[in-house]
Design a protein around this motif. Structure first.
Motif, PDB file in Angstrom:
ATOM      1  N   GLN A   1      39.213  35.127  42.385  1.00 55.46           N
ATOM      2  CA  GLN A   1      38.231  34.430  41.126  1.00 55.46           C
ATOM      3  C   GLN A   1      37.915  35.645  40.252  1.00 55.46           C
ATOM      4  O   GLN A   1      37.739  36.960  40.857  1.00 55.46           O
ATOM      5  CB  GLN A   1      36.922  33.715  41.675  1.00 55.46           C
ATOM      6  CG  GLN A   1      36.398  33.012  40.855  1.00 55.46           C
ATOM      7  CD  GLN A   1      37.237  31.851  40.506  1.00 55.46           C
ATOM      8  OE1 GLN A   1      37.887  31.281  41.466  1.00 55.46           O
ATOM      9  NE2 GLN A   1      37.076  31.226  39.303  1.00 55.46           N
TER      10      GLN A   1
ATOM     11  N   GLU B   1      35.294  38.989  40.902  1.00 48.87           N
ATOM     12  CA  GLU B   1      35.230  39.118  42.344  1.00 48.87           C
ATOM     13  C   GLU B   1      36.191  40.249  42.966  1.00 48.87           C
ATOM     14  O   GLU B   1      37.076  40.731  42.230  1.00 48.87           O
ATOM     15  CB  GLU B   1      35.629  38.048  43.454  1.00 48.87           C
ATOM     16  CG  GLU B   1      34.763  36.909  43.179  1.00 48.87           C
ATOM     17  CD  GLU B   1      35.094  35.719  44.178  1.00 48.87           C
ATOM     18  OE1 GLU B   1      34.076  34.763  44.328  1.00 48.87           O
ATOM     19  OE2 GLU B   1      35.890  35.597  44.805  1.00 48.87           O
TER      20      GLU B   1
ATOM     21  N   SER C   1      37.886  46.141  42.531  1.00 46.11           N
ATOM     22  CA  SER C   1      36.538  45.484  42.308  1.00 46.11           C
ATOM     23  C   SER C   1      36.507  44.955  41.077  1.00 46.11           C
ATOM     24  O   SER C   1      37.283  45.252  39.912  1.00 46.11           O
ATOM     25  CB  SER C   1      35.727  46.586  42.306  1.00 46.11           C
ATOM     26  OG  SER C   1      35.856  47.562  41.270  1.00 46.11           O
TER      27      SER C   1
END
Lengths: 116, 116
Positions: free
Chosen positions: B14, B17, B80
């Motif tokens: 997603q 995320e 990240s």
């Protein structure tokens, strides 16, 4: 600094025809690589040059593939005659010296070859 | 034996995320380098991050970090705060050897899809 240049970007040929790809590495880079990347797979090294000498061509199908790097700068990869299974992206990459394990490679945009 | 193994052919994450892409390697050479590349649909290979076998700390480059576990011979890439532009193929690679005789190995890749 200009990156690795390759031409043509796309090529469609019929089987048994010949084809040539050109690569101009980053200025000053001593090491040049040609890779074959079949759809859905990682790149496979075909040949590695250090200046104008061949360092590794163990996976080059020498009955139909040839490569040269005259004057230690740009390089050409030739296929003659082409087979259907040669359809792939041909990537050229260069490294400054490639004599240490720390060096990365810098890749060109690739040439997409389709053999019909 | 495979030099580089990427066991995840495809991954979904997603947007915003974090995601981890797995890579294990096989070498008996004490000196080696580990690399991650990104290959968008345009085809060119983009260098992301490097980890040397003697580096004590995990490498980081912006949103990319490499989780290096030498005893397990793993070099996982962590992205990240995923962005839509991170959707691409990701390849883990290793360089081993010294001097002119050094080899570069690629894994089979992981296709990452970032969902909005």
């Amino acid at each position: 600094e200009a990156g690795v240049a390759q031409s043509p970007r796309y090529k469609i040929i019929e089987k048994r025809q010949s084809v040539a790809f050109w690569c101009n590495p980053i200025s000053g880079h001593a090491t040049l690589y040609w890779y074959q990347q079949i759809l859905g797979q990682g790149p496979k090294l075909l040949i590695q040059f250090q200046n104008n000498g061949v360092v590794d061509d163990s996976q080059l199908p020498k009955d139909r593939f040839s490569a040269e790097r005259l004057k230690g700068v740009d390089s050409t990869l030739k296929i003659q005659p082409a087979k259907l299974e040669d359809s792939a992206v041909y990537l050229c990459a260069s490294s400054p010296r490639a004599t240490t394990y720390q060096e990365t490679q810098y890749f060109g945009p690739g040439t997409r070859l389709l053999v019909l | 034996a495979q030099k580089i193994t990427q066991t995840q052919p495809g991954m979904f994450v997603q947007e915003k995320e974090a995601v981890t892409l797995d890579c294990t390697y096989d070498t008996s050479d004490p000196s080696y380098g580990l690399f991650w590349y990104k290959q968008p649909s345009s085809g060119e290979m983009i260098f992301l991050i490097y980890q040397g076998s003697y580096d004590q700390q995990n490498a980081t480059e912006g949103r990319y970090s490499l989780n290096f576990q030498k005893a397990r011979k793993s070099a996982n890439l962590v992205i990240s705060a995923s962005q839509l532009g991170d959707s691409a193929m990701y390849f883990c690679a290793m360089r081993e050897g010294h001097g002119n005789f050094n080899k570069f190995y690629f894994g089979s890749g992981t296709k990452l899809n970032v969902k909005p």
